[in-house]
Enzyme design. Structure first.
Site, PDB file in Angstrom:
ATOM      1  N   GLY A  12       0.830  -1.194  -0.027  1.00 34.50           N
ATOM      2  CA  GLY A  12      -0.027   0.033  -0.009  1.00 34.50           C
ATOM      3  C   GLY A  12       0.764   1.283   0.054  1.00 34.50           C
ATOM      4  O   GLY A  12       0.271   2.282   0.850  1.00 34.50           O
ATOM      5  N   SER A  13       1.787   1.150  -0.697  1.00 38.21           N
ATOM      6  CA  SER A  13       2.768   2.747  -0.727  1.00 38.21           C
ATOM      7  C   SER A  13       1.900   3.677  -1.691  1.00 38.21           C
ATOM      8  O   SER A  13       2.009   4.945  -1.166  1.00 38.21           O
ATOM      9  CB  SER A  13       4.067   2.356  -1.229  1.00 38.21           C
ATOM     10  N   ASN A  14       1.139   3.275  -2.589  1.00 42.00           N
ATOM     11  CA  ASN A  14       0.265   4.334  -3.234  1.00 42.00           C
ATOM     12  C   ASN A  14      -0.839   4.833  -2.385  1.00 42.00           C
ATOM     13  O   ASN A  14      -1.040   5.987  -2.351  1.00 42.00           O
ATOM     14  CB  ASN A  14      -0.168   3.836  -4.615  1.00 42.00           C
ATOM     15  N   LYS A  66     -15.653 -16.673  -6.804  1.00 35.83           N
ATOM     16  CA  LYS A  66     -15.236 -14.927  -7.240  1.00 35.83           C
ATOM     17  C   LYS A  66     -16.706 -14.432  -6.832  1.00 35.83           C
ATOM     18  O   LYS A  66     -16.684 -13.278  -6.507  1.00 35.83           O
ATOM     19  CB  LYS A  66     -14.748 -14.868  -8.578  1.00 35.83           C
ATOM     20  N   MET A  91      -4.922  -6.809  -6.106  1.00 37.89           N
ATOM     21  CA  MET A  91      -4.316  -7.816  -6.961  1.00 37.89           C
ATOM     22  C   MET A  91      -5.646  -8.863  -7.527  1.00 37.89           C
ATOM     23  O   MET A  91      -5.148  -9.767  -8.366  1.00 37.89           O
ATOM     24  CB  MET A  91      -3.457  -8.697  -6.381  1.00 37.89           C
ATOM     25  N   ASN A 108      -7.139   2.919 -11.890  1.00 42.15           N
ATOM     26  CA  ASN A 108      -6.171   2.170 -11.597  1.00 42.15           C
ATOM     27  C   ASN A 108      -4.809   2.638 -11.835  1.00 42.15           C
ATOM     28  O   ASN A 108      -4.621   3.465 -12.811  1.00 42.15           O
ATOM     29  CB  ASN A 108      -6.173   0.660 -12.014  1.00 42.15           C
ATOM     30  N   HIS A 110      -0.820   1.758 -13.113  1.00 43.11           N
ATOM     31  CA  HIS A 110       0.090   0.848 -13.808  1.00 43.11           C
ATOM     32  C   HIS A 110       1.400   1.235 -13.965  1.00 43.11           C
ATOM     33  O   HIS A 110       1.555   2.629 -14.486  1.00 43.11           O
ATOM     34  CB  HIS A 110      -0.816   0.518 -15.045  1.00 43.11           C
TER      35      HIS A 110
HETATM   36  C1  GRF Z   1       2.410  -0.467  -8.080  1.00 43.21           C
HETATM   37  O1  GRF Z   1       3.678  -0.336  -8.795  1.00 43.21           O
HETATM   38  C2  GRF Z   1       1.199  -0.093  -9.062  1.00 43.21           C
HETATM   39  O2  GRF Z   1       1.502   0.602 -10.166  1.00 43.21           O
HETATM   40  C3  GRF Z   1       0.805  -1.486  -9.401  1.00 43.21           C
HETATM   41  O3  GRF Z   1       1.000  -2.192  -8.141  1.00 43.21           O
HETATM   42  C4  GRF Z   1       2.013  -1.619  -7.456  1.00 43.21           C
HETATM   43  C5  GRF Z   1       1.458  -1.405  -6.198  1.00 43.21           C
HETATM   44  O4  GRF Z   1       2.246  -1.092  -5.352  1.00 43.21           O
HETATM   45  N1  GRF Z   1      -0.494  -1.420  -9.896  1.00 43.21           N
HETATM   46  P1  GRF Z   1       1.724  -0.248  -3.692  1.00 43.21           P
HETATM   47  O5  GRF Z   1       0.941  -1.363  -2.883  1.00 43.21           O
HETATM   48  O6  GRF Z   1       1.192   0.846  -3.959  1.00 43.21           O
HETATM   49  O7  GRF Z   1       2.939  -0.149  -2.876  1.00 43.21           O
END
Ligand code: GRF
Length: 189
Positions: A12-14, A66, A91, A108, A110
């Site tokens: 979860g860094s984003n 699912k 994921m 999303n 990417h």
């Molecule tokens: C990021 O590189 C994002 O682009 C991809 O998955 C990764 C997630 O990283 N979809 P984080 O969990 O936000 O650190």
């Protein structure tokens, strides 16, 4: 104020970068994070979100059909009247059940140009193909894999990176800025 849900599965860094901007930064007046959700009850990002004072919820997807898992998730998202669903390292591929319930309301991020590389391991792909640059992409989520309309892209020079890890670290720093900027624009309309 737009109501956001952030969906994660891992570190979860984003998510963390977005939460900082919502708490004390330029997203403060445009949106509220109603929940951070994870399909993985032990996602490290959940603890980070809680420490920052945000509400979290989990529904484990493990071992569930699912359809069943997603009907539970849909019910949860509808109960919060979410305006924008932000996938941040979530994921699982969302099925039409959820995508069609939130048209143009799911985004999303990417690590590569979605026109050139779809699916996992974008930094590895860029690095191993010897690309000088990767193009971080924020896009709407539709019923195709990473094929939804592109909202914003930003190039990152990875020509000086000696390992995939270096390329990823450089790219993530850009992801962390770009994602919040896109959220700001979408919330402002
Ligand atoms: C990021 O590189 C994002 O682009 C991809 O998955 C990764 C997630 O990283 N979809 P984080 O969990 O936000 O650190």
């Amino acid at each position: 104020m737009k109501k956001l849900a952030i969906l994660i599965s891992g570190r979860g860094s984003n998510m963390e970068a977005i939460l900082r901007n919502v708490k004390d930064g330029f997203l403060k007046d445009v949106c509220r994070v109603e929940l951070v959700f994870s399909n993985n009850p032990v996602a490290p990002g959940l603890e980070k979100a809680e420490k920052m004072g945000f509400h979290t919820e989990t529904i484990s997807s493990k071992g569930k059909k699912k359809d069943y898992y997603e009907s539970q998730l849909l019910e949860l998202l509808l109960s919060y009247e979410i305006d924008l669903i932000v996938l941040a390292g979530y994921m699982k591929i969302l099925s039409p059940l959820i995508v069609d319930a939130f048209p143009n309301k799911i985004i999303n991020i990417h690590p590569a140009d979605t026109k050139k590389h779809k699916g996992l391991h974008g930094y590895k792909w860029a690095f191993e193909n010897g690309l000088d640059k990767t193009k971080i992409t924020v896009h709407y989520v539709d019923n195709t894999l990473d094929g939804g309309e592109i909202i914003a892209q930003r190039e990152v020079d990875i020509s000086d990176c000696e390992t995939v890890a270096q390329a990823e670290a450089k790219g993530l720093a850009v992801e962390h800025k770009l994602y919040s900027e896109v959220i700001y624009k979408l919330c402002k309309g």
